[in-house]
Design an enzyme around this catalytic site. Structure first.
Site, short mmCIF file in Angstrom:
data_model
loop_
_atom_site.label_atom_id
_atom_site.label_comp_id
_atom_site.label_asym_id
_atom_site.label_seq_id
_atom_site.Cartn_x
_atom_site.Cartn_y
_atom_site.Cartn_z
N ASP A 1 -8.39 16.36 -16.09
CA ASP A 1 -8.65 15.05 -16.54
C ASP A 1 -8.09 14.81 -18.17
OD1 ASP A 1 -9.26 12.63 -17.47
OD2 ASP A 1 -11.11 12.28 -16.39
N ARG B 1 0.75 -1.15 -0.01
CA ARG B 1 -0.08 0.01 0.00
C ARG B 1 1.09 1.18 0.00
NH1 ARG B 1 -2.34 2.15 4.61
NH2 ARG B 1 -1.96 0.02 5.57
N TYR C 1 -16.87 13.40 -17.15
CA TYR C 1 -17.02 11.82 -17.04
C TYR C 1 -17.97 11.39 -15.77
CZ TYR C 1 -15.74 7.16 -15.13
OH TYR C 1 -15.90 5.92 -14.83
N LYS D 1 -7.45 3.31 -19.79
CA LYS D 1 -7.98 3.67 -21.04
C LYS D 1 -6.66 3.62 -22.25
CE LYS D 1 -11.91 4.35 -19.51
NZ LYS D 1 -12.06 4.44 -17.97
#
Length: 396
Positions: free
Chosen positions: A180, A55, A108, A205
């Protein structure tokens, strides 16, 4: 300084301390601790330490982050488990209860939900404006505005936000600016060159490019990435080692893929624009795009994303036409997501339907006859032929 194609192959290789040409997958949750307690303290607290606990950091993740930071020309980057993990963690490293955010209407859908539902529940006020009107952003600024968040080109209507204006506006008012950059990709657009502070990606993407992973990335100054990393420790959106390895593999061909996708998308958009069965074609590389000149100014290439409005004299007819086309397409898969090597198509009014009311869909430019298309790397002749046969028999 190396060219982008070279960096995609070799950047971050310092995190591969083996003799393997391809960096191994560091598939482990934890690492042997140094018996020296001072060294252990450093490992437990250092930002993104690649050898303490997953983590906190992982060599695979560090390599992916180094490549993406180089792509976006920022000091540092952090990779996370999904695009929404990147967006939410990046924002929560900037704002707190009592703060105000300015963003745009067309976003989005996951980001829109975060702004409209999550942030309001935690005492953060959000104002949405028309992204095509520069003055609207400035008029929305309040004394407690801490963040201007934009997305360009926007999802799904391909509207453009003026990066240079937003960059200057943020600096003028000492407000963090965040974009973004998923739809454009770093091959086509570098927001850092226009003064934007933070760049986020759904690495699922274009960066990954093969529809086989989920990941997100946050890029910015080292001190800011440290704050994002600290938030990520408690929010827990760690990217798995295997997905990170897949991401590094996908990044190696990013430039090659995006250039072919750009070429295909422009050719397909030109074909749509000339076809009478298409009412409107939205693509940033077409001179008919209302913000074509701005797109040319701030983008180095187009994108693989475009939207079309099918003919139909009524909402019902447009909806039926969309259903018919989706049923007949053979190469374009009706599937969410974008940016892969395969071509995809979705009906935004249906995909966004559960999250947006009619007014919200209208302000986002979402109509019953709209299709959002993600163009892949298939041969352009086959892509055109697929839509040509699917559009047969449409009724106005």
């Amino acid at each position: 300084m190396s060219k982008i194609e070279t960096d995609l192959i070799h950047q971050g290789s310092a995190f591969n301390e083996t003799n393997a040409v391809v960096t191994p997958i560091f598939q482990t949750s934890t690492y042997l601790a140094d018996t020296d307690l001072q060294a252990y303290i450093i490992a437990a607290t250092a930002t993104k330490h690649p050898g303490f606990y997953h983590r906190h950091g992982n060599p695979s993740n560090s390599q992916a982050a180094a490549i993406i930071a180089s792509l976006e020309k920022t000091e540092d980057a952090l990779v996370l488990a999904t695009g929404m993990a990147a967006i939410s963690t990046a924002i929560l490293a900037v704002v707190k209860a009592g703060d105000h955010v300015v963003t745009q209407h067309s976003l989005y859908s996951g980001a829109m939900l975060f702004f409209r539902e999550f942030l309001s529940d935690y005492g953060v006020q959000v104002t949405h404006v028309d992204q095509t009107v520069n003055k609207a952003f400035e008029n929305a600024i309040q004394e407690n505005t801490k963040l201007i968040y934009i997305e360009t080109p926007s999802n799904p209507n391909l509207a453009i936000t003026d990066l240079a204006f937003i960059g200057e506006l943020g600096k003028k008012h000492n407000i963090t600016t965040m974009v973004d950059n998923t739809f454009a990709s770093p091959i086509n657009q570098h927001p850092k060159e226009f003064g934007i502070d933070v760049i986020v990606h759904s690495a699922t993407k274009y960066l990954g490019g093969h529809s086989d992973l989920t990941a997100g990335a946050v890029c910015g100054r080292k001190d800011y990435i440290h704050r994002v990393w600290r938030r990520s420790l408690t929010l827990g959106g760690s990217l798995s080692p295997f997905d990170s390895w897949l991401l590094v593999r996908g990044l190696k061909t990013l430039s090659m893929r995006v250039k072919q996708i750009n070429e295909n998308a422009l050719s397909l958009a030109k074909w749509f624009e000339a076809d009478p069965r298409i009412k409107y074609t939205g693509y940033v590389g077409l001179e008919s795009h209302p913000q074509y000149e701005l797109a040319q100014k701030q983008m180095k290439g187009g994108t693989g994303m475009l939207s079309v409005e099918l003919i139909g004299d009524s909402e019902e007819q447009a909806y039926q036409n969309a259903q018919q086309v989706l049923n007949k397409l053979k190469i374009f898969a009706n599937a969410a997501s974008l940016g892969g090597v395969e071509s995809l198509v979705v009906h935004p009014a249906s995909m966004w339907g559960g999250h947006h009311n009619e007014q919200q869909k209208q302000s986002g430019g979402i109509t019953a006859g709209m299709l959002r298309i993600s163009v892949g790397i298939e041969h352009i002749d086959d892509l055109i032929a697929d839509f040509d046969q699917a559009l047969e028999g449409l009724h106005a």
